[in-house]
Design a protein around this motif. Sequence first.
Motif, PDB file in Angstrom:
ATOM      1  N   GLY A   1       0.527  -0.436   0.390  1.00  0.00           N
ATOM      2  CA  GLY A   1      -0.175   0.272  -0.356  1.00  0.00           C
ATOM      3  C   GLY A   1       0.233   1.420  -0.103  1.00  0.00           C
ATOM      4  N   SER A   2       0.339   2.296   0.195  1.00  0.00           N
ATOM      5  CA  SER A   2       1.025   3.878  -0.047  1.00  0.00           C
ATOM      6  C   SER A   2       1.464   3.692   1.619  1.00  0.00           C
ATOM      7  CB  SER A   2       0.029   5.015  -0.634  1.00  0.00           C
ATOM      8  OG  SER A   2      -0.850   5.049  -0.116  1.00  0.00           O
ATOM      9  N   ALA A   3       2.774   4.579   1.838  1.00  0.00           N
ATOM     10  CA  ALA A   3       3.105   5.257   2.794  1.00  0.00           C
ATOM     11  C   ALA A   3       2.726   6.953   3.105  1.00  0.00           C
ATOM     12  CB  ALA A   3       4.942   5.046   2.310  1.00  0.00           C
ATOM     13  N   ALA A   4       1.169   6.513   2.002  1.00  0.00           N
ATOM     14  CA  ALA A   4       1.136   8.661   2.999  1.00  0.00           C
ATOM     15  C   ALA A   4      -0.140   8.376   1.983  1.00  0.00           C
ATOM     16  CB  ALA A   4       1.843   9.435   1.642  1.00  0.00           C
ATOM     17  N   PRO A   5      -1.208   9.585   2.763  1.00  0.00           N
ATOM     18  CA  PRO A   5      -2.418   9.694   2.288  1.00  0.00           C
ATOM     19  C   PRO A   5      -2.331   9.902   1.079  1.00  0.00           C
ATOM     20  CG  PRO A   5      -1.845  11.003   4.215  1.00  0.00           C
ATOM     21  CD  PRO A   5      -0.294  10.166   3.719  1.00  0.00           C
ATOM     22  N   CYS A   6      -3.458   9.135  -0.030  1.00  0.00           N
ATOM     23  CA  CYS A   6      -3.655   9.433  -1.853  1.00  0.00           C
ATOM     24  C   CYS A   6      -4.540  10.537  -1.674  1.00  0.00           C
ATOM     25  CB  CYS A   6      -3.820   8.374  -1.688  1.00  0.00           C
ATOM     26  SG  CYS A   6      -2.703   7.340  -2.669  1.00  0.00           S
ATOM     27  N   ASP A   7      -4.406  11.801  -2.163  1.00  0.00           N
ATOM     28  CA  ASP A   7      -5.598  12.486  -1.961  1.00  0.00           C
ATOM     29  C   ASP A   7      -6.421  13.051  -3.526  1.00  0.00           C
ATOM     30  OD1 ASP A   7      -3.446  14.490  -3.426  1.00  0.00           O
ATOM     31  OD2 ASP A   7      -4.061  16.020  -1.962  1.00  0.00           O
ATOM     32  N   SER A   8      -5.705  12.293  -4.625  1.00  0.00           N
ATOM     33  CA  SER A   8      -6.705  12.510  -5.818  1.00  0.00           C
ATOM     34  C   SER A   8      -6.679  10.999  -6.805  1.00  0.00           C
ATOM     35  CB  SER A   8      -5.682  13.399  -6.498  1.00  0.00           C
ATOM     36  OG  SER A   8      -4.308  12.627  -6.615  1.00  0.00           O
ATOM     37  N   PRO A   9      -7.695  10.322  -7.776  1.00  0.00           N
ATOM     38  CA  PRO A   9      -6.771   9.219  -8.571  1.00  0.00           C
ATOM     39  C   PRO A   9      -5.413   9.588  -8.709  1.00  0.00           C
ATOM     40  CG  PRO A   9      -9.371  10.732  -8.731  1.00  0.00           C
ATOM     41  CD  PRO A   9      -9.030  11.165  -8.067  1.00  0.00           C
ATOM     42  N   ALA A  10      -5.349  10.233  -9.442  1.00  0.00           N
ATOM     43  CA  ALA A  10      -4.084  10.488  -9.713  1.00  0.00           C
ATOM     44  C   ALA A  10      -2.426   9.877  -8.782  1.00  0.00           C
ATOM     45  CB  ALA A  10      -2.695  11.342 -11.040  1.00  0.00           C
ATOM     46  N   GLY A  11      -3.081  10.252  -7.322  1.00  0.00           N
ATOM     47  CA  GLY A  11      -1.920  10.373  -5.839  1.00  0.00           C
ATOM     48  C   GLY A  11      -1.775   8.497  -5.935  1.00  0.00           C
ATOM     49  N   VAL A  12      -3.226   7.767  -6.222  1.00  0.00           N
ATOM     50  CA  VAL A  12      -3.606   6.616  -5.889  1.00  0.00           C
ATOM     51  C   VAL A  12      -2.802   6.421  -7.193  1.00  0.00           C
ATOM     52  CG1 VAL A  12      -5.467   4.721  -6.202  1.00  0.00           C
ATOM     53  CG2 VAL A  12      -5.868   6.912  -4.555  1.00  0.00           C
TER      54      VAL A  12
END
Length: 107
Positions: free
Chosen positions: A81-92
């Motif tokens: 998974g990600s190590a930081a919050p994702c705040d957009s579809p592009a970030g995901v």
Amino acid sequence: QALPVPSYLDTHRIVSAAAEAGCDMLHPGYGFLSESAGLADACDEAGISFVGPTASTIRKLGDKVAARQLAQQLGVPTAAGSAAPCDSPAGVRAAMAGAGIHYPVML
């Protein structure tokens, strides 16, 4: 018609009532109060044992990124998974690509 009872989540009133009754422990039950770091803090300040995790633990586990990092530090196996919050579809999509994650994805 029944009126809402605001004291149900009123930390000050709950802890005051417990102190007035001479309680030395407070069990929050299940639900909102069991996840209230503020209630755990208020109990501690009043000298009442909170039956549950510490306020610090509640705060850490309420933050999914911090909870994941804590689990990893303690050697608990975690899914990719990600190590930081994702705040957009592009970030995901970027986090998925960086971690080699493919669909399906649970958010």
